[in-house]
Design a protein around this motif. Structure first.
Motif, PDB file in Angstrom:
ATOM      1  N   ARG A   1       0.662  -1.282   0.007  1.00 12.09           N
ATOM      2  CA  ARG A   1       0.014  -0.003   0.141  1.00 12.09           C
ATOM      3  C   ARG A   1       0.815   0.934   0.111  1.00 12.09           C
ATOM      4  NH1 ARG A   1      -4.629   1.014   4.819  1.00 12.09           N
ATOM      5  NH2 ARG A   1      -5.357   3.077   3.961  1.00 12.09           N
ATOM      6  N   ASP A   2       0.436   2.040  -1.040  1.00 10.92           N
ATOM      7  CA  ASP A   2       1.520   3.466  -1.065  1.00 10.92           C
ATOM      8  C   ASP A   2       0.937   4.322  -0.407  1.00 10.92           C
ATOM      9  OD1 ASP A   2       3.064   5.357  -1.842  1.00 10.92           O
ATOM     10  OD2 ASP A   2       2.835   5.117  -3.971  1.00 10.92           O
ATOM     11  N   PHE A   3       1.484   4.609   0.868  1.00 11.47           N
ATOM     12  CA  PHE A   3       0.914   5.610   1.687  1.00 11.47           C
ATOM     13  C   PHE A   3       1.211   7.134   1.325  1.00 11.47           C
ATOM     14  CE2 PHE A   3       0.156   2.078   4.581  1.00 11.47           C
ATOM     15  CZ  PHE A   3      -1.106   2.270   5.041  1.00 11.47           C
ATOM     16  N   ARG A   4       2.386   7.322   0.717  1.00 11.31           N
ATOM     17  CA  ARG A   4       2.881   8.464   0.431  1.00 11.31           C
ATOM     18  C   ARG A   4       1.881   9.173  -0.752  1.00 11.31           C
ATOM     19  NH1 ARG A   4       7.631  10.755   1.368  1.00 11.31           N
ATOM     20  NH2 ARG A   4       9.079   9.398   2.667  1.00 11.31           N
ATOM     21  N   SER A   5       1.665   8.253  -1.760  1.00  9.77           N
ATOM     22  CA  SER A   5       0.631   8.782  -2.622  1.00  9.77           C
ATOM     23  C   SER A   5      -0.518   8.878  -2.119  1.00  9.77           C
ATOM     24  CB  SER A   5       0.729   7.785  -3.858  1.00  9.77           C
ATOM     25  OG  SER A   5       1.755   7.663  -4.381  1.00  9.77           O
ATOM     26  N   GLU A   6      -1.166   7.973  -1.337  1.00 12.36           N
ATOM     27  CA  GLU A   6      -2.435   7.893  -0.468  1.00 12.36           C
ATOM     28  C   GLU A   6      -2.681   9.250   0.317  1.00 12.36           C
ATOM     29  OE1 GLU A   6      -4.995   4.930   2.700  1.00 12.36           O
ATOM     30  OE2 GLU A   6      -3.558   4.305   1.157  1.00 12.36           O
ATOM     31  N   PHE A   7      -1.672   9.531   1.056  1.00  8.96           N
ATOM     32  CA  PHE A   7      -1.985  10.814   1.777  1.00  8.96           C
ATOM     33  C   PHE A   7      -1.268  12.302   1.071  1.00  8.96           C
ATOM     34  CE2 PHE A   7      -1.270   7.812   5.744  1.00  8.96           C
ATOM     35  CZ  PHE A   7      -2.436   7.496   5.506  1.00  8.96           C
ATOM     36  N   GLY A   8      -0.659  12.100  -0.054  1.00 10.45           N
ATOM     37  CA  GLY A   8      -0.359  13.276  -0.854  1.00 10.45           C
ATOM     38  C   GLY A   8       1.121  13.704  -0.222  1.00 10.45           C
ATOM     39  N   LEU A   9       1.844  12.942   0.171  1.00 12.66           N
ATOM     40  CA  LEU A   9       3.074  13.443   0.783  1.00 12.66           C
ATOM     41  C   LEU A   9       4.287  13.548  -0.044  1.00 12.66           C
ATOM     42  CD1 LEU A   9       2.563  11.627   4.184  1.00 12.66           C
ATOM     43  CD2 LEU A   9       2.022  13.825   3.637  1.00 12.66           C
ATOM     44  N   GLY A  10       4.326  13.065  -1.067  1.00 11.64           N
ATOM     45  CA  GLY A  10       5.301  12.994  -2.070  1.00 11.64           C
ATOM     46  C   GLY A  10       6.687  12.817  -1.670  1.00 11.64           C
TER      47      GLY A  10
ATOM     48  N   ASP B   1      10.049  20.969   3.806  1.00  9.15           N
ATOM     49  CA  ASP B   1      10.589  19.628   3.349  1.00  9.15           C
ATOM     50  C   ASP B   1      10.046  18.571   4.388  1.00  9.15           C
ATOM     51  OD1 ASP B   1      12.075  20.502   5.527  1.00  9.15           O
ATOM     52  OD2 ASP B   1      13.879  19.732   4.893  1.00  9.15           O
ATOM     53  N   ALA B   2       9.448  18.851   5.416  1.00 12.72           N
ATOM     54  CA  ALA B   2       9.169  17.827   6.524  1.00 12.72           C
ATOM     55  C   ALA B   2       7.637  17.838   6.878  1.00 12.72           C
ATOM     56  CB  ALA B   2       9.901  17.820   7.794  1.00 12.72           C
ATOM     57  N   VAL B   3       7.004  16.903   7.188  1.00  7.86           N
ATOM     58  CA  VAL B   3       5.741  16.570   7.914  1.00  7.86           C
ATOM     59  C   VAL B   3       5.312  15.903   8.650  1.00  7.86           C
ATOM     60  CG1 VAL B   3       4.925  14.783   6.139  1.00  7.86           C
ATOM     61  CG2 VAL B   3       2.991  16.604   6.894  1.00  7.86           C
ATOM     62  N   PHE B   4       4.656  16.068   9.730  1.00 12.68           N
ATOM     63  CA  PHE B   4       4.583  15.405  11.060  1.00 12.68           C
ATOM     64  C   PHE B   4       2.986  14.445  10.600  1.00 12.68           C
ATOM     65  CE2 PHE B   4       7.110  18.478  12.292  1.00 12.68           C
ATOM     66  CZ  PHE B   4       7.916  18.247  13.330  1.00 12.68           C
ATOM     67  N   LEU B   5       3.219  13.158  10.585  1.00 12.28           N
ATOM     68  CA  LEU B   5       1.986  12.118  10.652  1.00 12.28           C
ATOM     69  C   LEU B   5       1.607  11.856  11.834  1.00 12.28           C
ATOM     70  CD1 LEU B   5       0.095  10.811   8.760  1.00 12.28           C
ATOM     71  CD2 LEU B   5       1.656   8.931   8.207  1.00 12.28           C
TER      72      LEU B   5
ATOM     73  N   LYS C   1      -5.328  22.277  13.471  1.00  6.96           N
ATOM     74  CA  LYS C   1      -6.173  21.934  12.285  1.00  6.96           C
ATOM     75  C   LYS C   1      -5.668  22.778  11.045  1.00  6.96           C
ATOM     76  CE  LYS C   1     -10.440  24.574  13.191  1.00  6.96           C
ATOM     77  NZ  LYS C   1     -11.699  24.542  13.495  1.00  6.96           N
ATOM     78  N   ASN C   2      -5.308  23.868  11.311  1.00  2.00           N
ATOM     79  CA  ASN C   2      -4.850  24.862  10.024  1.00  2.00           C
ATOM     80  C   ASN C   2      -3.294  24.508   9.859  1.00  2.00           C
ATOM     81  OD1 ASN C   2      -7.457  25.457   9.577  1.00  2.00           O
ATOM     82  ND2 ASN C   2      -7.299  27.046  11.468  1.00  2.00           N
ATOM     83  N   TYR C   3      -2.783  23.827  10.413  1.00  2.00           N
ATOM     84  CA  TYR C   3      -1.373  23.645  10.086  1.00  2.00           C
ATOM     85  C   TYR C   3      -0.771  22.659   9.283  1.00  2.00           C
ATOM     86  CZ  TYR C   3       0.472  26.301  14.537  1.00  2.00           C
ATOM     87  OH  TYR C   3       0.542  27.063  15.429  1.00  2.00           O
ATOM     88  N   GLY C   4      -0.116  23.400   7.982  1.00  2.00           N
ATOM     89  CA  GLY C   4       0.038  22.642   6.943  1.00  2.00           C
ATOM     90  C   GLY C   4       0.999  21.415   6.942  1.00  2.00           C
ATOM     91  N   ASN C   5       1.965  21.598   8.367  1.00  3.32           N
ATOM     92  CA  ASN C   5       2.883  20.771   8.435  1.00  3.32           C
ATOM     93  C   ASN C   5       2.647  19.318   9.292  1.00  3.32           C
ATOM     94  OD1 ASN C   5       2.893  22.038  10.831  1.00  3.32           O
ATOM     95  ND2 ASN C   5       5.002  21.940  10.911  1.00  3.32           N
ATOM     96  N   VAL C   6       1.207  19.085   9.402  1.00  2.58           N
ATOM     97  CA  VAL C   6       0.732  18.184  10.510  1.00  2.58           C
ATOM     98  C   VAL C   6      -0.397  17.396   9.591  1.00  2.58           C
ATOM     99  CG1 VAL C   6      -0.615  19.572  11.928  1.00  2.58           C
ATOM    100  CG2 VAL C   6       0.090  17.343  12.632  1.00  2.58           C
ATOM    101  N   ILE C   7      -0.515  15.937   9.974  1.00  3.00           N
ATOM    102  CA  ILE C   7      -1.501  15.295   9.393  1.00  3.00           C
ATOM    103  C   ILE C   7      -2.123  14.373  10.250  1.00  3.00           C
ATOM    104  CG2 ILE C   7      -2.441  13.660   7.650  1.00  3.00           C
ATOM    105  CD1 ILE C   7      -0.318  14.870   5.433  1.00  3.00           C
ATOM    106  N   PHE C   8      -3.344  14.368  10.630  1.00  5.26           N
ATOM    107  CA  PHE C   8      -3.832  13.364  11.541  1.00  5.26           C
ATOM    108  C   PHE C   8      -4.513  12.199  10.882  1.00  5.26           C
ATOM    109  CE2 PHE C   8      -3.757  17.624  13.886  1.00  5.26           C
ATOM    110  CZ  PHE C   8      -3.119  17.046  15.129  1.00  5.26           C
ATOM    111  N   LYS C   9      -4.547  11.013  11.557  1.00  2.00           N
ATOM    112  CA  LYS C   9      -5.222   9.777  11.043  1.00  2.00           C
ATOM    113  C   LYS C   9      -5.503   9.137  12.349  1.00  2.00           C
ATOM    114  CE  LYS C   9      -4.655  10.677   6.502  1.00  2.00           C
ATOM    115  NZ  LYS C   9      -6.008  11.104   5.634  1.00  2.00           N
ATOM    116  N   ASP C  10      -6.904   8.624  12.555  1.00  2.00           N
ATOM    117  CA  ASP C  10      -7.281   7.917  13.401  1.00  2.00           C
ATOM    118  C   ASP C  10      -6.643   6.648  13.430  1.00  2.00           C
ATOM    119  OD1 ASP C  10      -8.359  10.254  14.796  1.00  2.00           O
ATOM    120  OD2 ASP C  10     -10.415   9.895  13.507  1.00  2.00           O
ATOM    121  N   PHE C  11      -6.925   5.940  12.567  1.00  2.00           N
ATOM    122  CA  PHE C  11      -6.834   4.464  12.311  1.00  2.00           C
ATOM    123  C   PHE C  11      -6.177   3.935  10.963  1.00  2.00           C
ATOM    124  CE2 PHE C  11      -8.384   0.082  11.141  1.00  2.00           C
ATOM    125  CZ  PHE C  11      -8.048  -0.455  12.623  1.00  2.00           C
ATOM    126  N   ILE C  12      -5.141   3.037  11.161  1.00  2.00           N
ATOM    127  CA  ILE C  12      -4.658   2.351  10.103  1.00  2.00           C
ATOM    128  C   ILE C  12      -4.559   0.803  10.317  1.00  2.00           C
ATOM    129  CG2 ILE C  12      -2.380   1.805   8.924  1.00  2.00           C
ATOM    130  CD1 ILE C  12      -3.248   4.907   8.371  1.00  2.00           C
TER     131      ILE C  12
END
Length: 404
Positions: free
Chosen positions: A210-219, A251-255, A271-282
């Motif tokens: 599963r390609d999470f980089r593409s799925e989450f748009g993290l490049g 160049d960095a993001v917090f997942l 919620k308005n920070y561009g350098n952090v992404i929240f995911k409840d469940f994987i």
């Protein structure tokens, strides 16, 4: 031989404890041992109307018992859930598996309220008990202000002593915990041993599905992963101080993957920070894929903790050759382990300058990340094999004629 694992969390829960116990159960299966798991029913485990709450999962028979909701609820409801938990588990076992005598019971703590379940089952079946002790409760709850000195603390303290007494052997995760538990509880040194967390390496060596980089748009960004509970013990508010300081970094993001008592407030605040992404469940089956596509593994612990805690997520990070960036309570044995392994950088929670300096070192030097990640991997291979832990536990109970 029958082995029963008693725990409040199990797969498909993505909690690191659930993964640890799934890996241990599978390792016992490889020795042709009949393995049973007694646990709580997860909301995302669906049974048909007439199905029994016990079913076989990868060769392990799992009995899931209903309980009150424990996560994201008030302290009164959470406390009621903890008090009722051991009785629900015990009566569930008696109802559906009463004919199965567990030769060995493996109990995982926290929660310590499982002592009531273990004690009744040991009396009924004459089982031997191995306690995998991870958080020294209730002291850790007192450290973070979840419990105050008083009747509730004393109640759990008595339960803690009873849990240690009913256990034939106890495995702790650090040398400091070993010394502390023996001295504070007056236990024989032969009863308590060092038992590191463990992991099954095989899922981390399979082809990524599963390609999470593409799925989450993290490049091609540097992904800094925090995966696990988001509660008072972790003090993720300090991690978010680091996130705030590096808000303009492109160049960095917090997942952040997980949930807990503090997650709602943090999501709202950032919620308005561009350098952090929240995911409840994987889905746990894809967790190894996720970790291997990240660049830095994050570990955070509350600065006020006075007990040891080496989070289970460390195993997955090092299995995936991720360098670790940790912020922990002063004096935590994780600092010594990280230094010995060379698998990351560790600072004290609250010391933002040191924390940010370590973060910058890892972000700005890919060769350093690769070198540190490989060092952690080699340390994990040497010390954290699930089969090694399995054999350590079995050695206490199996004689030369292979009888308990």
């Amino acid at each position: 031989m029958n082995i029963l694992i008693i725990t409040d969390v199990y797969i498909p829960n993505a909690n690191s404890s659930a993964v640890l116990l799934r890996d241990l159960a599978q390792s016992f299966k490889k020795k042709d041992i009949d393995v049973f798991v007694l646990t709580l029913k997860e909301s995302n485990v669906h049974l048909m109307k007439n199905d029994l709450p016990i079913r076989e999962e990868d060769g392990v028979k799992v009995l899931r018992v209903k309980n009150f909701k424990k996560k994201d609820v008030g302290m009164i409801r959470r406390g009621l859930s903890e008090v009722l938990l051991p009785y629900l588990l015990y009566f569930g076992y008696c109802k559906y598996l009463r004919s199965v005598k567990p030769d060995i019971i493996i109990s995982y703590s926290p929660p310590i309220t499982l002592e009531r379940t273990v004690k009744r089952m040991k009396k009924r079946y004459g089982s031997k008990v191995y306690l995998v002790l991870r958080d020294v409760f209730p002291q850790c709850a007192k450290d973070v202000g979840a419990i105050k000195q008083g009747l509730v603390f004393s109640y759990f303290e008595r339960m803690e002593k009873q849990l240690y007494q009913v256990s034939d052997f106890i495995g702790v995760q650090s040398q400091s915990d070993l010394m502390s538990v023996c001295q504070m509880q007056g236990l024989n040194n032969e009863k308590v041993e060092l038992l590191y967390n463990w992991i099954d390496f095989s899922p981390y060596r399979k082809q990524i599905a599963r390609d999470f980089r593409s799925e989450f748009g993290l490049g091609d960004k540097i992904i800094c992963l925090y995966a696990g509970n988001i509660g008072k013990y972790q003090e993720l508010s300090f991690l978010f101080e680091l996130i705030k300081v590096n808000r303009e970094r492109k160049d960095a993001v917090f997942l952040i993957v997980g949930s807990g008592s503090e997650s709602r407030g943090l999501k709202e605040a950032y919620k308005n920070y561009g350098n952090v992404i929240f995911k409840d469940f994987i889905d746990p089956q894809y967790y190894p894929d996720l970790v291997r596509q990240c660049d830095i593994g994050l570990i955070n612990l509350n600065r006020n903790l006075t007990v040891q805690n080496i989070p289970g997520k460390l195993m997955g990070y090092w299995c995936s050759k991720l360098p670790v960036l940790a912020s922990v309570n002063s004096g935590n044995d994780l600092m010594d382990m990280m230094e010995e392994a060379g698998g990351g950088f560790c600072s004290v929670t609250g010391e933002l300058e040191a924390y940010n300096r370590n973060f910058s070192l890892l972000c700005e030097d890919k060769e350093l990340r690769d070198k540190v990640g490989m060092a952690g991997y080699e340390f994990a291979v040497k010390h954290f094999s699930v089969d090694k832990v399995r054999d350590t536990i079995l050695e206490h109970f199996i004689g030369e004629n292979n009888h308990v």
